[in-house]
Design a protein around this motif. Sequence first.
Motif, PDB file in Angstrom:
ATOM      1  N   GLU A  84      88.784   1.236  45.953  1.00 22.97           N
ATOM      2  CA  GLU A  84      90.165   1.482  46.373  1.00 22.97           C
ATOM      3  C   GLU A  84      90.983   0.202  46.280  1.00 22.97           C
ATOM      4  O   GLU A  84      92.127   0.202  45.814  1.00 22.97           O
ATOM      5  N   ASN A  85      90.401  -0.920  46.678  1.00 22.40           N
ATOM      6  CA  ASN A  85      91.116  -2.193  46.614  1.00 22.40           C
ATOM      7  C   ASN A  85      91.319  -2.650  45.181  1.00 22.40           C
ATOM      8  O   ASN A  85      92.349  -3.242  44.853  1.00 22.40           O
ATOM      9  N   LEU A  88      94.217  -0.856  43.876  1.00 24.93           N
ATOM     10  CA  LEU A  88      95.424  -1.455  44.448  1.00 24.93           C
ATOM     11  C   LEU A  88      95.840  -2.675  43.634  1.00 24.93           C
ATOM     12  O   LEU A  88      97.008  -2.827  43.257  1.00 24.93           O
ATOM     13  N   GLY A 101     100.515   3.206  43.115  1.00 20.73           N
ATOM     14  CA  GLY A 101      99.445   4.171  43.346  1.00 20.73           C
ATOM     15  C   GLY A 101      99.401   5.242  42.273  1.00 20.73           C
ATOM     16  O   GLY A 101      99.934   5.088  41.181  1.00 20.73           O
ATOM     17  N   TRP A 179      95.894   2.704  48.850  1.00 21.10           N
ATOM     18  CA  TRP A 179      96.262   2.416  47.471  1.00 21.10           C
ATOM     19  C   TRP A 179      97.718   2.768  47.180  1.00 21.10           C
ATOM     20  O   TRP A 179      98.440   2.004  46.542  1.00 21.10           O
TER      21      TRP A 179
END
Length: 236
Positions: A84-85, A88, A101, A179
């Motif tokens: 998820e990071n 991002l 996103g 995100w």
Amino acid sequence: MVTTVSVAQIGALLGDPARAAMLQALMDGRALTASELAQVAGIAPQTASGHLAQLAAASLVTMSKQGRHRYHRLATPQVARLLENLMLVASDAVRMKPRVGPRDARLRLARTCYDHMAGWLGVSLADTLAARGWIEITDDAALVTPEGLQGLAALEIDAEASRTGGRRATLLCRPCLDWSERRPHLAGRLGTALCMHCLKQGWVRQQSGSRALDITPAGWRALRDEFDIRRPNVST
């Protein structure tokens, strides 16, 4: 011991488009076969099996056998948080449009992030619980207050019941930078409990083949009544 070499090895594994696609497909918490993951990545099943063996060796995925099939899933919630990071960072590094996103409005509205909820809905739940004083949350840490445990119990949401044995116990409450919303949603046992409760009550439904969650009419009513969360007026 973490070394620069081990960090570089993980980076190299995640840097392959096919492996990245397979890992993203596992972010909704499901277990998938090598053939299913091969289809997602657009590669041959034999090639997918080789990639999965490398990911398993690095403890990024685990494999379980059931009958004639072998199922793969993300090894830990930390792997999902890493992915998820990375999304991002990637969306900031290559920004084709001002919107951050995912482009899919359904993913921005509500989606799974491994075992908890993300997107507008996940962040809205975190905001509501913080406003009620049920949790205290910053970008780096979170905790559930005694009032929060009582309030959640009254809603029949038992965050402590999702404690797992074996490995080190999962934190009761942890922020996870979203995100698409760029603010924290809730992970940890509370995040899992909220997600499972919403699914069990039929407030949200998992979309087939996607991380997106559909919020049902009953879900919108319950979110309004229980959490004072109302349908957004504009596209999320």
